[in-house]
Structures are given as structure tokens and as C-alpha cells.
Design a protein around this motif. Structure first.
Motif, PDB file in Angstrom:
ATOM      1  N   PRO A   9       0.807  -1.235   0.000  1.00 20.29           N
ATOM      2  CA  PRO A   9       0.000   0.000   0.000  1.00 20.29           C
ATOM      3  C   PRO A   9       0.833   1.275   0.000  1.00 20.29           C
ATOM      4  CG  PRO A   9      -0.935  -1.610   1.513  1.00 20.29           C
ATOM      5  CD  PRO A   9       0.376  -2.186   1.043  1.00 20.29           C
ATOM      6  N   SER A  10       1.991   1.240   0.642  1.00 18.53           N
ATOM      7  CA  SER A  10       2.830   2.438   0.708  1.00 18.53           C
ATOM      8  C   SER A  10       3.391   2.828  -0.657  1.00 18.53           C
ATOM      9  CB  SER A  10       3.984   2.226   1.689  1.00 18.53           C
ATOM     10  OG  SER A  10       4.784   1.124   1.278  1.00 18.53           O
ATOM     11  N   ASP A  11       3.319   1.914  -1.632  1.00 25.68           N
ATOM     12  CA  ASP A  11       3.847   2.233  -2.958  1.00 25.68           C
ATOM     13  C   ASP A  11       3.009   3.285  -3.679  1.00 25.68           C
ATOM     14  OD1 ASP A  11       5.905   0.425  -2.573  1.00 25.68           O
ATOM     15  OD2 ASP A  11       4.807  -1.237  -3.481  1.00 25.68           O
ATOM     16  N   PHE A  12       1.816   3.570  -3.156  1.00 24.88           N
ATOM     17  CA  PHE A  12       1.010   4.655  -3.699  1.00 24.88           C
ATOM     18  C   PHE A  12       1.490   6.030  -3.216  1.00 24.88           C
ATOM     19  CE2 PHE A  12      -2.556   1.468  -4.129  1.00 24.88           C
ATOM     20  CZ  PHE A  12      -2.653   1.566  -5.506  1.00 24.88           C
ATOM     21  N   ASP A  13       2.424   6.083  -2.275  1.00 25.46           N
ATOM     22  CA  ASP A  13       2.794   7.356  -1.657  1.00 25.46           C
ATOM     23  C   ASP A  13       3.220   8.419  -2.674  1.00 25.46           C
ATOM     24  OD1 ASP A  13       2.167   6.228   0.751  1.00 25.46           O
ATOM     25  OD2 ASP A  13       4.219   6.086   1.499  1.00 25.46           O
ATOM     26  N   PRO A  14       4.065   8.105  -3.670  1.00 25.61           N
ATOM     27  CA  PRO A  14       4.432   9.161  -4.630  1.00 25.61           C
ATOM     28  C   PRO A  14       3.223   9.699  -5.401  1.00 25.61           C
ATOM     29  CG  PRO A  14       5.952   7.307  -4.780  1.00 25.61           C
ATOM     30  CD  PRO A  14       4.815   6.858  -3.913  1.00 25.61           C
ATOM     31  N   LEU A  15       2.263   8.832  -5.696  1.00 23.61           N
ATOM     32  CA  LEU A  15       1.057   9.285  -6.395  1.00 23.61           C
ATOM     33  C   LEU A  15       0.212  10.161  -5.481  1.00 23.61           C
ATOM     34  CD1 LEU A  15      -0.793   9.304  -8.825  1.00 23.61           C
ATOM     35  CD2 LEU A  15      -1.670   7.071  -8.128  1.00 23.61           C
ATOM     36  N   LEU A  16       0.099   9.792  -4.207  1.00 22.50           N
ATOM     37  CA  LEU A  16      -0.671  10.613  -3.279  1.00 22.50           C
ATOM     38  C   LEU A  16      -0.048  11.990  -3.106  1.00 22.50           C
ATOM     39  CD1 LEU A  16      -2.319   8.040  -2.668  1.00 22.50           C
ATOM     40  CD2 LEU A  16      -2.402   8.807  -0.303  1.00 22.50           C
ATOM     41  N   GLU A  17       1.257  12.073  -3.189  1.00 23.39           N
ATOM     42  CA  GLU A  17       1.895  13.388  -3.131  1.00 23.39           C
ATOM     43  C   GLU A  17       1.446  14.246  -4.307  1.00 23.39           C
ATOM     44  OE1 GLU A  17       3.817  15.092  -0.930  1.00 23.39           O
ATOM     45  OE2 GLU A  17       3.163  13.446   0.374  1.00 23.39           O
ATOM     46  N   VAL A  19      -1.456  14.026  -5.895  1.00 22.81           N
ATOM     47  CA  VAL A  19      -2.886  14.356  -5.868  1.00 22.81           C
ATOM     48  C   VAL A  19      -3.304  15.070  -4.592  1.00 22.81           C
ATOM     49  CG1 VAL A  19      -3.338  12.291  -7.246  1.00 22.81           C
ATOM     50  CG2 VAL A  19      -3.685  12.201  -4.780  1.00 22.81           C
ATOM     51  N   ARG A  20      -2.396  15.226  -3.642  1.00 26.99           N
ATOM     52  CA  ARG A  20      -2.794  15.676  -2.303  1.00 26.99           C
ATOM     53  C   ARG A  20      -3.550  16.996  -2.312  1.00 26.99           C
ATOM     54  NH1 ARG A  20      -1.627  13.360   2.187  1.00 26.99           N
ATOM     55  NH2 ARG A  20      -0.011  12.085   1.213  1.00 26.99           N
ATOM     56  N   ASP A  21      -3.201  17.916  -3.200  1.00 22.92           N
ATOM     57  CA  ASP A  21      -3.847  19.230  -3.217  1.00 22.92           C
ATOM     58  C   ASP A  21      -4.882  19.370  -4.328  1.00 22.92           C
ATOM     59  OD1 ASP A  21      -2.289  20.094  -1.056  1.00 22.92           O
ATOM     60  OD2 ASP A  21      -0.634  20.650  -2.388  1.00 22.92           O
ATOM     61  N   ALA A  22      -5.155  18.297  -5.057  1.00 19.79           N
ATOM     62  CA  ALA A  22      -6.097  18.376  -6.170  1.00 19.79           C
ATOM     63  C   ALA A  22      -7.530  18.425  -5.666  1.00 19.79           C
ATOM     64  CB  ALA A  22      -5.910  17.185  -7.100  1.00 19.79           C
TER      65      ALA A  22
END
Length: 418
Positions: A9-17, A19-22
Motif C-alpha cells: 500500500p505504501s507504494d502509492f505514496d508518490p502518487l498521493l503526493e 494528488v494531495r492538493d487536487a
């Protein structure tokens, strides 16, 4: 460009970075019938809700069907205690798009998440699509009969205008070309009355307004459909973009939404040959309306696998083999370069040619014939412009449809079944 092997699950972290402000995150799918796309999309959406505070999920589905799911997952009065019961009531073919075990699992999680929170903080589940004319009309009758009997006449007039065409509503579009059969005036009256009533706040009023927008959109859609070309496709995607905007307004000035739809709707049409054909889509419209920084578009792709689809329109679903992608395609290139599962986040000055050049990109609809792989099922695409990020699954497996009601389906526009 960033490439992250996908396993934990942590492999999504770069993607969440990214989208975080979208304000809007659209998560696609290369088919409507692959388990892997639905499962990964579910896992990513859970994190968007739990960690980033997204307020609703809007899907490429009908408003009335999805409203039953919404009432279930939010614990609304009259909503099913088990979301799967609401999903099993989906009526329009292809039911398996949303009535499947993967969506049921997400909805059970969403209900549990919501019931631990106060009602204003609960996350919604809504349909964005335009097809449900009769179901939306019935929902308007039900609402107006209880809440606004004075407006019932406008709904009845609109119903009477469409009634001669029965369930074969596409015949209305044909008739409107040759005789004075248009229902525009009746639909406008209905829309005006329900929009006024929706100003009185409350979820019931908003849902009635949206159902009236569906009726208006369907009237435009079926008139455009008989003319051929891109017009009906554009009516449909504009309706979905307008519905998304109404939901953002409804949930408040800081609202954030997740969209689930096929890559063909999510990926910016301007980066494909759809644009030269005069077509637009919801991903393009969202970028234009909200700005590229506030919209993140995420595509999916795979090299081979199995998929749920049908051999012809209205036929029963079956598991089919999706053969290895053809030579020269995005999928063939990623098969050569990527691990079995990966997340790609585009951007920066050093993007390879397969990200910036135009390559064929596979798109499988609900109607699928694997023998067409040699010439069909692909959309010429500039991948890094069409999407902000891409999730790669080298091999996929078919999803798991739920038992559903006998379904009837309207005709859809090119690209067929997406």
C-alpha cells in the motif's frame, strides 16, 4: 517521470503526493471488466478518502441506481443495510460495470467508514451518466408527489411527451428529425420547477434536480444520437462534467471528488485522435474548468489477461481472453520496460519518447471481440499529456459480477461501450 514498483500500500505514496492538493482526481480503467483495475482503484480511493479528505465518489453509472447505493453507504433513511443489495438492483445493461464483488467490497468499507462519522462528514457515492430517462422520471414523480405536488403537472407533461416511444427511447431521436416530436419545452418546464425546489436545500430536492437534469440530458442525447458523429458522445460527457460540478457545489466550497470511469472518458481527449474527430471528454472538461493543477487524471493499462465483456450489445457477460497487446503500442512498450505492477507519475524534463510520442493505447469496452486486436480497440495517444499518472498491470484477470436484475440497455455512442 517517476516509476514506482507497485506491491505494498505504501507504494502509492508518490502518487498521493501528486494528488494531495487536487480538487478532482479521476481514476480510469482500460476495460469495464478487469478485477485488477477495480481492486487497485478501490485501494487508492480508500486512501484518498481516509488521508486526503475527499468527499464523494462519482462513477460512470446512472443516477437513480447509484442513489440507492449512496443511501446505503451513508446510512440514509430507507437505505439498504448491505450495499450489495443496492448494487444487485442495477437495471441497465451492462450491470456488471458496478454490480460486481469488487465495488461491493468498497461500498461495504465506505459504509463502515461513514457510520463512524457525523452525517455532514459522510462520503457520497453518485452516478454521473445520462441514460436513465425513465428511472429518473419515476424518481421525480415519487419526490414531487410527496414534497411539491404543485410541480407534478410539469413532470406529467414531460412524461406524456416521451410516452409514445416507450422503452425504445432512441426512436424519439429519429422522430424528432422528421416531425414535430421534440419534448424540449416540457423538459425545460420540468427542469425549471425542480431546480427552484432544489434551492430549498435538502438531499431529496437535490436528487430530484439531478434527475431532472438527466431527463434534459437524455432528451438532447437521443436527438443527437440519430445524427451520428461526435455530438451524442459530447452531450454525454458534458452532462457528466456538469454533474460533477453540481456535486462539488453541493458538497461545499472546499469539496473534493473522485471520479471512476473508463480511460476514454478520463484521459484528456486533446491528447488523442478523439480531438481530431470533434470529441471531448470529462477529463478534458475538468482540466479546462478547474485548471490542470486542481485535476489529476490517472489511467490504467495492461499487456494481456482475461476480461468480463460481451460479444455483442445486450448479450450475457462472459470471461474473455485479452491477447498480448499489438506491436508498437503503449502496452507492448511497457511490457518490455516495466515490472509486473507499477505506478508512473509523469512530469519533468526527461520524459522518454514513449511518454511524449503518439502510440496506440488499448481501450476495451463492454462489447469486445479479441479478433479485432489487429485493427481496432486502440486509441492513438500521447500518454504523458493524456494522463498525469498511469498504473500498469502487466497481466489482469476478470472481475466477479454479482447476480443482477434482467437488464435492458440503450444504444451507446462511439467508442462503443465505454
Amino acid at each position: 517521470m517517476l516509476v514506482q514498483r507497485l506491491g505494498a500500500p505504501s507504494d502509492f505514496d508518490p502518487l498521493l503526493e501528486r494528488v494531495r492538493d487536487a480538487r478532482v482526481v479521476m481514476i480510469g480503467e482500460a476495460t469495464h471488466g478487469s478485477y485488477d483495475y477495480y481492486r487497485i482503484r478501490e485501494q487508492l480511493t480508500r486512501r484518498l478518502i481516509a488521508e486526503c479528505g475527499f468527499n464523494f465518489v462519482g462513477v460512470e453509472g446512472d443516477w437513480p441506481d447509484c442513489d440507492r447505493v449512496h443511501r446505503s453507504v451513508t446510512g440514509a433513511p430507507g437505505g439498504a443495510a448491505e450495499p450489495q443489495a443496492a448494487l444487485e438492483r442495477f437495471e441497465r445493461w451492462p450491470t456488471w460495470m458496478w454490480a460486481n464483488a469488487e465495488v461491493a467490497r468498497f461500498c461495504r468499507w465506505l459504509r463502515a467508514w461513514n457510520l463512524e462519522r457525523a452525517e455532514p462528514a459522510r462520503v457520497g457515492f453518485h452516478g454521473l451518466d445520462v441514460y436513465s430517462l425513465w428511472e429518473s422520471m419515476q424518481a421525480i414523480f415519487d419526490y414531487l408527489g410527496e414534497e411539491d405536488p404543485a410541480s407534478l403537472e410539469a413532470a406529467q407533461e414531460a412524461y406524456r411527451c416521451f410516452e409514445p416511444y416507450g422503452k425504445r427511447i432512441e426512436e424519439y431521436g429519429t422522430a424528432a428529425r422528421f416531425v414535430s416530436a421534440r419534448c424540449e419545452q416540457e423538459v425545460v418546464r420540468l427542469l425549471t420547477r425542480t431546480r427552484e425546489q432544489a434551492a430549498v436545500d435538502g438531499p431529496g430536492a437535490f436528487s430530484a434536480w439531478q434527475n431532472a437534469e438527466v431527463v434534459a440530458g437524455a432528451e438532447r442525447y437521443y436527438r443527437a444520437m440519430v445524427s451520428g458523429g461526435p455530438a451524442s458522445w459530447n452531450v454525454r460527457d458534458t452532462h457528466m462534467a456538469d454533474t460533477l460540478d453540481r456535486l462539488l457545489d453541493r458538497y461545499g466550497p472546499d469539496a473534493r471528488g473522485v471520479v471512476w470511469a473508463h480511460n476514454t472518458h478520463v484521459g484528456d481527449a486533446r491528447a488523442t485522435d478523439m480531438a481530431t474527430g470533434g470529441m471531448l471528454n470529462i477529463g478534458q472538461l475538468a482540466r479546462e474548468r478547474h485548471g490542470a493543477d486542481d485535476v489529476v487524471l490517472i489511467g490504467f493499462g495492461s499487456w494481456r489477461g482475461t476480461v468480463i465483456a460481451a460479444p455483442r450489445w445486450g448479450a450475457p457477460a462472459e470471461a474473455m481472453l485479452a491477447p498480448p497487446a499489438r506491436a508498437g503500442s503503449v502496452e507492448q512498450r511497457l511490457h518490455e520496460l516495466m515490472p509486473d505492477r507499477a505506478v508512473l507519475v509523469f512530469g519533468g524534463p526527461d520524459q522518454p519518447g514513449w511518454v511524449t510520442d503518439t502510440l496506440d493505447h488499448r481501450a476495451i469496452g463492454v462489447v469486445y471481440d479479441p479478433s479485432f486486436e489487429s485493427w481496432g480497440n486502440y486509441v492513438p495517444t500521447r500518454l504523458g499529456q493524456r494522463y498525469d499518472a498511469f498504473i500498469w498491470c502487466d497481466e489482469t484477470t476478470a472481475l466477479h459480477p454479482l447476480p443482477a436484475l434482467p437488464a435492458a440497455g440503450e444504444m451507446e455512442t462511439y467508442p462503443a461501450g465505454v
